[in-house]
Design an enzyme around this catalytic site. Structure first.
Site, PDB file in Angstrom:
ATOM      1  CB  CYS A   5      34.530  23.797  88.663  1.00 55.98           C
ATOM      2  SG  CYS A   5      35.434  24.031  87.138  1.00 55.98           S
ATOM      3  N   GLY A  32      34.518  29.815  91.036  1.00 55.87           N
ATOM      4  CA  GLY A  32      34.718  29.947  89.595  1.00 55.87           C
ATOM      5  C   GLY A  32      33.949  31.127  89.056  1.00 55.87           C
ATOM      6  CG  ASN A 106      35.498  21.030  91.892  1.00 54.54           C
ATOM      7  OD1 ASN A 106      35.325  21.148  93.092  1.00 54.54           O
ATOM      8  ND2 ASN A 106      36.598  21.475  91.310  1.00 54.54           N
ATOM      9  N   GLY A 107      37.265  19.246  89.215  1.00 56.38           N
ATOM     10  CA  GLY A 107      38.413  18.369  89.376  1.00 56.38           C
ATOM     11  C   GLY A 107      39.313  18.369  88.163  1.00 56.38           C
ATOM     12  CB  CYS A 239      42.540  19.676  97.956  1.00 61.14           C
ATOM     13  SG  CYS A 239      43.517  21.167  97.706  1.00 61.14           S
ATOM     14  CE1 TYR A 245      42.922  32.473  98.022  1.00 58.45           C
ATOM     15  CE2 TYR A 245      42.436  30.670  96.527  1.00 58.45           C
ATOM     16  CZ  TYR A 245      42.613  32.015  96.759  1.00 58.45           C
ATOM     17  OH  TYR A 245      42.480  32.897  95.730  1.00 58.45           O
ATOM     18  CB  SER A 286      41.823  34.485 101.248  1.00 54.27           C
ATOM     19  OG  SER A 286      42.977  35.212 100.898  1.00 54.27           O
ATOM     20  CG  ASP A 348      48.589  36.328 101.571  1.00 56.81           C
ATOM     21  OD1 ASP A 348      47.365  36.048 101.558  1.00 56.81           O
ATOM     22  OD2 ASP A 348      49.224  36.589 100.541  1.00 56.81           O
ATOM     23  CG  ASP A 349      45.644  32.812 101.113  1.00 56.43           C
ATOM     24  OD1 ASP A 349      46.376  32.346 100.240  1.00 56.43           O
ATOM     25  OD2 ASP A 349      44.873  33.766 100.912  1.00 56.43           O
ATOM     26  CB  CYS A 385      48.741  21.202  92.322  1.00 58.06           C
ATOM     27  SG  CYS A 385      47.138  20.367  92.423  1.00 58.06           S
ATOM     28  CB  CYS A 436      45.823  15.818  98.773  1.00 60.44           C
ATOM     29  SG  CYS A 436      47.144  16.137  97.556  1.00 60.44           S
ATOM     30  CB  CYS A 439      51.392  21.413  96.543  1.00 57.37           C
ATOM     31  SG  CYS A 439      50.094  21.796  97.707  1.00 57.37           S
TER      32      CYS A 439
HETATM   33  S1  SF4 Z   1      48.760  19.005  95.497  1.00 56.03           S
HETATM   34 FE1  SF4 Z   1      48.216  20.674  96.933  1.00 56.03          FE
HETATM   35  S2  SF4 Z   1      46.801  22.005  95.802  1.00 56.03           S
HETATM   36 FE2  SF4 Z   1      46.926  20.055  94.690  1.00 56.03          FE
HETATM   37  S3  SF4 Z   1      45.218  18.829  95.489  1.00 56.03           S
HETATM   38 FE3  SF4 Z   1      47.024  18.271  96.717  1.00 56.03          FE
HETATM   39  S4  SF4 Z   1      46.937  19.701  98.472  1.00 56.03           S
HETATM   40 FE4  SF4 Z   1      45.552  20.510  96.918  1.00 56.03          FE
END
Ligand code: SF4
Length: 473
Positions: A5, A32, A106-107, A239, A245, A286, A348-349, A385, A436, A439
């Site tokens: 989004c 989106g 968005n979220g 994030c 990306y 990307s 690649d990303d 995630c 963050c 992941c």
């Molecule tokens: S876990 Fe990874 S993909 Fe999810 S918000 Fe955190 S950094 Fe982004």
């Protein structure tokens, strides 16, 4: 891989706010593609128009003319095919009389299951399977009189990710969760205001960038101008995938242009994982900036060895593997004249599931590439995630199941190198503690809440678990 989004909000007297929102959404199409919508208000009434499809398929002259007023919010939605339906399109309008809001989100709300149960018990009726409706009903359920206090009440109850634009019939609000997981920025346009997911939306409609909406901030805009309210934040967690990306190349977040950040990521990859090769090829679109950075740093020429058919839709929403495989061929066309007999560095990303990469490498080999050395901007993604990006389980993540050499063998590359986490942060050139990285590291910004939600979900009867698609919106 995708998250979900784009949001836009515009407050401008004497402007065609619906049309400006349309162009802003058009600039944010990359966030989106499932549905799009705009809601407007003129001080008394709401108008809302939503439809499945791309922005240019959703709106025409007639629909834009119906959207009158001086306040508008807009939304582009991403979803998996399972929850791709018009009832989930946004903006949504909830409430009655003076207690009515339109909202775009968005979220991903981690504790939406609990809140949905609680609000349903209070008699609130849900028409969609989105947690956006949970947020909206939570706001209007507040007994506070002032809208900012109602939003504050909701913020104290919500756990998870939300960059919101919302409006009453005479005010526009922009809200960002205390972690600031998704971007949101503020700009001016002809004496009015715009709030949008990314700065590229501002650029396209001639708006000036003012600043980021801060994590934990509520912006309230009305006849009396703009007011800002800040909730206490303990930790920021933007994030990192916005830089790798999601966000568009020509957007800037926290003052860092995405193009420059991605070029620096590619340069870092070349430093960390050098290889003797003849050509650098970036996976379009990307990874093109990162491939440029790799080429510049290594001195190996950048060649557009793969051409992307931009008008083929995303491949991974197709449920059937055979169609997915075909999708890769439909999407990328290698140029044998450039690749035959060459040692290729393919940039690649990210590698998430590892389902697409082997097909791309095979395409390059069939086009005559002698060696294919895979270089990946994103460090191995080993943890799911929980914040709205569609990599929800360990089983889906190839790096959670295989070592780097095993992944190399699986994708059929001659070598595989990922940028390190430190290299990634160095390229973004911002403090590590604002991101963050869950992941990549398993260190979640709100771990207790995630565990609570999983436990609560497991404790619900099966027929109730499906009432909310908390994994994706
Ligand atoms: S876990 Fe990874 S993909 Fe999810 S918000 Fe955190 S950094 Fe982004």
């Amino acid at each position: 891989m995708h998250e979900s989004c784009a949001v836009v909000g515009i407050y401008a007297l004497n402007e065609d706010v619906a049309r400006l929102t349309f162009f802003a959404l058009f600039a944010l199409q990359h966030r989106g593609q499932e549905s799009s919508g705009i809601a407007t208000a003129d001080g008394k009434r709401f108008q809302v128009y939503t439809k499945m499809g791309l922005v240019t398929q959703v709106f025409n002259e007639d629909s834009l003319k119906q959207l009158t007023g001086h306040i508008a919010i807009g939304h582009n939605r991403y979803s998996t095919s399972g929850s791709s339906r018009i009832s989930n399109a946004q903006p949504i309008v909830v409430g009655e009389g003076s207690n009515t809001i339109a909202i775009a989100h968005n979220g991903n709300i981690v504790n939406s299951v609990h809140l949905h149960e609680e609000l349903s018990d209070q008699g609130y009726v849900f028409r969609s399977s989105t947690d956006t409706e949970v947020i909206a009903n939570l706001i209007i359920s507040s007994t506070e009189k002032d809208w900012v206090d109602k939003i504050r009440y909701a913020m104290h109850r919500l756990q998870g990710v939300y960059s919101l634009t919302l409006m009453t019939n005479d005010r526009l609000f922009g809200v960002r969760d205390p972690l600031g997981l998704r971007p949101l920025c503020l700009g001016t346009i002809n004496g009015g205001w715009i709030i949008a997911s990314e700065t590229c939306a501002l650029d396209h409609i001639g708006a000036g960038f003012v600043r980021e909406v801060e994590p934990g901030e509520i912006i309230s805009i009305g006849e009396d101008g703009l007011k800002s309210y800040r909730e206490k934040t303990e930790k920021k967690a933007l994030c990192i995938f916005e830089y790798i990306y999601f966000a568009r190349l020509d957007s800037a977040i926290n003052g860092r242009l995405l193009y420059q950040a991605r070029q620096a990521m590619g340069a870092g990859l070349a430093e960390e994982h050098p290889v003797d090769a003849d050509l650098v090829v970036g996976l379009p679109e990307s990874a093109i900036a990162a491939a440029g950075g790799y080429a510049q740093q290594s001195g190996i020429p950048l060649v557009p060895g793969l051409v992307k058919n931009r008008y083929v839709g995303r491949t991974f929403i197709e449920p059937d593997q055979r169609i997915r495989d075909l999708g890769v061929k439909l999407k990328f066309n290698p140029m044998p004249q450039m690749l035959a007999g060459k040692r290729v560095v393919l940039v690649d990303d990210s590698i998430v599931r590892g389902t697409t990469t082997p097909h791309v490498i095979e395409l390059l080999r069939k086009a005559g590439a002698k060696e294919v050395h895979m270089r990946v901007v994103c460090p191995p993604i080993r943890f799911p995630c929980f914040f709205g990006v569609d990599m929800a389980t360990y089983q889906e993540l190839i790096a959670a199941r295989k070592t780097v050499p095993e992944v190399r063998d699986f994708i059929g590359a001659d070598s595989l190198g990922h940028l390190s986490i430190n290299g990634l942060i160095k390229a973004v050139a911002l403090p590590k503690d604002i991101f963050c990285l869950a992941c990549l590291t398993g260190d979640y910004p709100i771990p207790v809440q995630i565990e609570m939600d999983k436990l609560a979900l497991e404790s619900l009867p099966a027929n109730k678990r499906s009432t909310l698609d908390i994994e994706q919106r």
